[in-house]
Design an enzyme around this catalytic site. Sequence first.
Site, PDB file in Angstrom:
ATOM      1  N   LYS A 103       0.864  -1.091   0.047  1.00 57.88           N
ATOM      2  CA  LYS A 103       0.024   0.051  -0.109  1.00 57.88           C
ATOM      3  C   LYS A 103       0.908   1.192  -0.001  1.00 57.88           C
ATOM      4  CE  LYS A 103      -3.926  -1.636   2.728  1.00 57.88           C
ATOM      5  NZ  LYS A 103      -5.026  -1.364   1.498  1.00 57.88           N
TER       6      LYS A 103
ATOM      7  N   ASP B  70      -7.882  -3.117  10.540  1.00 57.07           N
ATOM      8  CA  ASP B  70      -8.242  -3.745   9.583  1.00 57.07           C
ATOM      9  C   ASP B  70      -8.617  -5.042  10.027  1.00 57.07           C
ATOM     10  OD1 ASP B  70      -8.937  -4.198   6.602  1.00 57.07           O
ATOM     11  OD2 ASP B  70      -7.080  -5.257   6.292  1.00 57.07           O
TER      12      ASP B  70
ATOM     13  N   ASP C 179      -2.847  -7.286  -1.817  1.00 62.88           N
ATOM     14  CA  ASP C 179      -3.842  -6.577  -0.842  1.00 62.88           C
ATOM     15  C   ASP C 179      -4.990  -6.762  -0.856  1.00 62.88           C
ATOM     16  OD1 ASP C 179      -4.013  -4.527   0.739  1.00 62.88           O
ATOM     17  OD2 ASP C 179      -3.905  -2.891  -0.831  1.00 62.88           O
TER      18      ASP C 179
ATOM     19  N   ARG D 140     -10.484 -11.305   1.803  1.00 62.72           N
ATOM     20  CA  ARG D 140     -11.124 -12.407   1.167  1.00 62.72           C
ATOM     21  C   ARG D 140     -10.477 -13.858   1.262  1.00 62.72           C
ATOM     22  NH1 ARG D 140     -11.508  -9.151  -4.374  1.00 62.72           N
ATOM     23  NH2 ARG D 140     -11.197  -7.430  -2.970  1.00 62.72           N
TER      24      ARG D 140
HETATM   25  N1  BES Z   1      -8.289  -3.618   4.217  1.00 64.84           N
HETATM   26  C1  BES Z   1      -8.450  -3.094   2.811  1.00 64.84           C
HETATM   27  C2  BES Z   1      -9.748  -2.463   2.484  1.00 64.84           C
HETATM   28  C3  BES Z   1      -9.969  -1.046   3.036  1.00 64.84           C
HETATM   29  C4  BES Z   1      -9.557   0.008   2.517  1.00 64.84           C
HETATM   30  C5  BES Z   1     -10.435  -0.957   4.416  1.00 64.84           C
HETATM   31  C6  BES Z   1      -9.672   1.201   3.111  1.00 64.84           C
HETATM   32  C7  BES Z   1     -10.512   0.516   4.990  1.00 64.84           C
HETATM   33  C8  BES Z   1     -10.252   1.579   4.368  1.00 64.84           C
HETATM   34  C9  BES Z   1      -8.372  -4.471   1.771  1.00 64.84           C
HETATM   35  O1  BES Z   1      -7.597  -5.491   2.249  1.00 64.84           O
HETATM   36  C10 BES Z   1      -7.729  -4.016   0.623  1.00 64.84           C
HETATM   37  O2  BES Z   1      -6.633  -3.543   0.528  1.00 64.84           O
HETATM   38  N2  BES Z   1      -8.505  -4.141  -0.547  1.00 64.84           N
HETATM   39  C11 BES Z   1      -8.283  -3.488  -1.802  1.00 64.84           C
HETATM   40  C12 BES Z   1      -8.658  -4.484  -2.737  1.00 64.84           C
HETATM   41  C13 BES Z   1      -8.152  -4.197  -4.234  1.00 64.84           C
HETATM   42  C14 BES Z   1      -6.744  -4.713  -4.181  1.00 64.84           C
HETATM   43  C15 BES Z   1      -9.095  -5.325  -5.126  1.00 64.84           C
HETATM   44  C16 BES Z   1      -8.762  -2.057  -1.998  1.00 64.84           C
HETATM   45  O3  BES Z   1      -9.926  -1.932  -1.658  1.00 64.84           O
HETATM   46  O4  BES Z   1      -8.098  -1.377  -2.625  1.00 64.84           O
HETATM   47 ZN    ZN Z   2      -5.431  -5.183   1.834  1.00 62.42          ZN
HETATM   48 ZN    ZN Z   3      -7.207  -5.677   4.469  1.00 62.19          ZN
END
Ligand code: BES
Ligand code: ZN
Ligand code: ZN
Length: 488
Positions: free
Chosen positions: A264, A275, A334, A338
Amino acid sequence: MKITFADAAKVDIVAFIVDEGDGLPAGAASLDAASGGLLTEALTGARFDGKKDQQALIVLPKGSDSRRAVLIGGGKPTKRDARILESIGANLVKSHAKSGFKSLAVHVGSAEDAARVALGAKLAAYRFDTYLTKQKADQKPSLTSVTVVVDDAKAAKAAFVPLDAAAEGTMLARDLVNLPPNDLYPASFAAKLKDLSEFGVEVEILGEMEMAKLGMNALLGVGQGSRKESQLGIMKWNGGKPGEDPVILVGKGVCFDTGGISLKPGPGMEDMRGDMGGAAAVTGAMRALAARKAKVNVVGLVGLVENMPDGDAIRPGDILTSASGQTIEVQNTDAEGRLVLCDVLWYAQEHFKPKAMVDLATLTGAIVMALGHHHAGMFTGSDDLADELSKAGMTEGERVWRLPMGPEYDSLLKSKFADMRNIGGRAAGSITAAQFLKRFVKDGVKWAHLDIAGVAWVEGEKAALDVSWASGFGPRLLDRWIAENYED
Ligand code: BES
Ligand code: ZN
Ligand code: ZN
């Protein structure tokens, strides 16, 4: 904060709710008379007219029973719902917590209303200040007790019992989300689950060896770049009939999400301490159910991992074989939530026969774009379950909003190399995440997924109950949903 109910109280600060556009409530008449009409004066002399969130502070004459009186706006009585009552309790606590006074009482009409005001007061008194070592005396709260003055104090006390239990669950969830990731990691989270045995929750923890035996390679893959051992927390509340099928709650517990090799960006990454908000919600709900001795069997499952970049971490391109046997091409490390949930959902269905199953996860940034910070995203094929959860959310002020699912979205998960990939592309990111999970839910299981990424924490104080970064979203919704639909 000590919260009590009584038909009278001698306190430092005494508060009265004033209906919008109306005069003093009857309960304030004697104090008004004794103070030479100071309360009436506060009503007429300034702009206070009983609108919600308004307050007028009155310094009482020497020798009065109390030192201060407060008039607090209740808005129009016809609009006085649970949210407004909670915010009355919350605003009183927030305004006077550091006043230097110790005790506050608020006069409320009915027992039900009194319980709601008490809930607001309790939740607003929450603090997460264990890491603040330089707080001066005047930065710490002075207020230690709130008395809700109500004719039928006994009925109010009874009405407060379940709300109080849910509030304890909310505060536990807040603590877990607020804790920094160096102190809250899978094993330390698991140790906190063990504390629930004090309330009669049966707790079992599986480590990496046990999960490997179960083939939980998707969850283990996420944790494999971390020095911290991944854990599966299993909490059982057996308040129902012996042998009766349980309601199942599943939570994403990524104690810190760096993104892994799909790292990230740096700015804001510290938020990913939260998270594990799904796991916190489930833990808080179990605490609430146990504290009020809910007459139902509930199993709470939390997948606890840390997502780190490392020489051993999973790579984009890796193919993982999940516990269900289905293979997953990891295209983005990331999209790890899931991967954790799919194995925990599978575990749930292999070991129990869920009456209904709800998972909660801070799963996608896309849900924040779609719904902002005021509704969690809800995904389910069951209209009944959607209805149940929507209603429970409205009752408790933890709202959910249903979004669609369907085969067109599911097909975005196609992979050239494996049964599926773990991302669906740029479009409909929250829906494709839900479709991914659905592939691990057996036919006929009444299941919903709640994406709580937008509601698990709040920046700044937006609502009356926002008193810490972590909102504690989930326990109240889940507890209410179970109480209204699955208890005898
Ligand atoms: N933990 C994050 C989602 C998240 C983002 C929670 C902002 C709270 C605030 C999750 O694991 C993630 O990184 N998801 C990605 C998915 C993508 C790579 C398909 C996302 O949302 O960018
Ligand atoms: Zn993530
Ligand atoms: Zn996450």
